[in-house]
Design an enzyme around this catalytic site. Structure first.
Site, PDB file in Angstrom:
ATOM      1  N   CYS A  35    -114.960 -15.100   7.728  1.00  0.00           N
ATOM      2  CA  CYS A  35    -114.149 -15.899   8.649  1.00  0.00           C
ATOM      3  C   CYS A  35    -114.853 -17.223   8.901  1.00  0.00           C
ATOM      4  O   CYS A  35    -116.065 -17.243   9.118  1.00  0.00           O
ATOM      5  CB  CYS A  35    -113.961 -15.134   9.953  1.00  0.00           C
ATOM      6  SG  CYS A  35    -112.983 -16.020  11.183  1.00  0.00           S
ATOM      7  N   HIS A  73    -105.191 -10.937   8.942  1.00  0.00           N
ATOM      8  CA  HIS A  73    -106.373 -11.582   9.542  1.00  0.00           C
ATOM      9  C   HIS A  73    -105.927 -12.714  10.483  1.00  0.00           C
ATOM     10  O   HIS A  73    -106.434 -12.841  11.594  1.00  0.00           O
ATOM     11  CB  HIS A  73    -107.264 -12.116   8.412  1.00  0.00           C
ATOM     12  CG  HIS A  73    -108.523 -12.818   8.852  1.00  0.00           C
ATOM     13  ND1 HIS A  73    -109.790 -12.325   8.597  1.00  0.00           N
ATOM     14  CD2 HIS A  73    -108.719 -13.992   9.504  1.00  0.00           C
ATOM     15  CE1 HIS A  73    -110.701 -13.165   9.086  1.00  0.00           C
ATOM     16  NE2 HIS A  73    -110.084 -14.193   9.633  1.00  0.00           N
ATOM     17  N   GLU A  74    -104.952 -13.524  10.029  1.00  0.00           N
ATOM     18  CA  GLU A  74    -104.527 -14.689  10.815  1.00  0.00           C
ATOM     19  C   GLU A  74    -103.702 -14.288  12.036  1.00  0.00           C
ATOM     20  O   GLU A  74    -103.879 -14.869  13.107  1.00  0.00           O
ATOM     21  CB  GLU A  74    -103.742 -15.677   9.943  1.00  0.00           C
ATOM     22  CG  GLU A  74    -104.522 -16.236   8.757  1.00  0.00           C
ATOM     23  CD  GLU A  74    -105.888 -16.807   9.104  1.00  0.00           C
ATOM     24  OE1 GLU A  74    -106.018 -17.473  10.149  1.00  0.00           O
ATOM     25  OE2 GLU A  74    -106.832 -16.572   8.326  1.00  0.00           O
ATOM     26  N   HIS A 113    -105.995 -13.333  14.679  1.00  0.00           N
ATOM     27  CA  HIS A 113    -106.570 -14.490  15.387  1.00  0.00           C
ATOM     28  C   HIS A 113    -105.674 -14.911  16.550  1.00  0.00           C
ATOM     29  O   HIS A 113    -106.162 -15.291  17.615  1.00  0.00           O
ATOM     30  CB  HIS A 113    -106.710 -15.694  14.438  1.00  0.00           C
ATOM     31  CG  HIS A 113    -108.039 -15.802  13.753  1.00  0.00           C
ATOM     32  ND1 HIS A 113    -109.238 -15.854  14.447  1.00  0.00           N
ATOM     33  CD2 HIS A 113    -108.366 -15.897  12.442  1.00  0.00           C
ATOM     34  CE1 HIS A 113    -110.236 -15.965  13.575  1.00  0.00           C
ATOM     35  NE2 HIS A 113    -109.735 -15.993  12.352  1.00  0.00           N
TER      36      HIS A 113
HETATM   37 ZN    ZN Z   1    -110.799 -15.952  10.596  1.00  0.00          ZN
END
Ligand code: ZN
Length: 185
Positions: free
Chosen positions: A113, A155-156, A159
């Site tokens: 990341c 993953h996004e 976030h």
């Molecule tokens: Zn990330």
């Protein structure tokens, strides 16, 4: 120079807010999209970035056109030849993204990341995923992906909910080795 926020910053832990669709084409949001692309493309190993990673708590992420470049992916962005290569495909913008479908089959895949350097780890994620979102023109679209793209979608969107991959990863380790084949999100 747009700074990439690192993991100790509380903005990465906030639940990001939706962008009012009518505001997407306004200069304020367009500037944020541009800043995100600049920050992402300033990193040789970057494949995607979420708005909180530049300190903006809005539900937006950008996927680099690099991931559609077979040379980049095969070299994982790490070879000399690929380091300064410009992406051929344009970066994809996802505003107010929703994971509308994820496959039942999961796979452990190595992740890094841009906000949790220099840590890597393996995360079990769905191998196929579909996202519904608005593009930079305020038009709704649907995009499906498998493999790396499916992992990026998950993953996004994490976030945007204040979740970092290190909350879920196992076999974590630090690496400063630029030769190591890795891409970051
Ligand atoms: Zn990330």
């Amino acid at each position: 120079m747009v700074e990439i926020i690192q993991s100790e910053n509380p903005v990465l832990r906030k639940i990001a807010k939706e962008v009012p669709v009518a505001n997407i084409t306004k200069p304020k949001i367009q500037k944020i999209l541009n800043d995100m692309k600049v920050a992402l493309n300033s990193q040789n190993d970057g494949v995607a970035i979420a708005a909180p990673q530049i300190g903006v708590s809005l539900r937006i992420f950008v996927v680099s056109g690099r991931i559609f470049d077979e040379d980049f992916i095969r070299g994982k962005g790490s070879t000399e030849k690929n380091l300064y290569k410009k992406p051929r495909e344009k970066d994809l913008v996802f505003i107010n993204p929703v994971l509308s479908k994820i496959s039942k089959d999961r796979k452990l895949m190595s992740e890094g990341c841009l906000s949790v350097r220099p840590i890597y780890g393996k995360v079990r994620r769905a191998t196929r995923a579909t996202v519904e979102a608005y593009d930079e023109n305020g038009k709704k679209f649907t995009k499906s992906g498998s493999g790396l793209l499916a992992h990026i979608f998950q993953h996004e969107t994490d976030h945007l909910d204040g979740i970092l991959f290190t909350d879920k990863a196992k076999d974590m380790y630090e690496s400063f080795d630029l030769e190591e084949p890795k891409e970051k999100q």
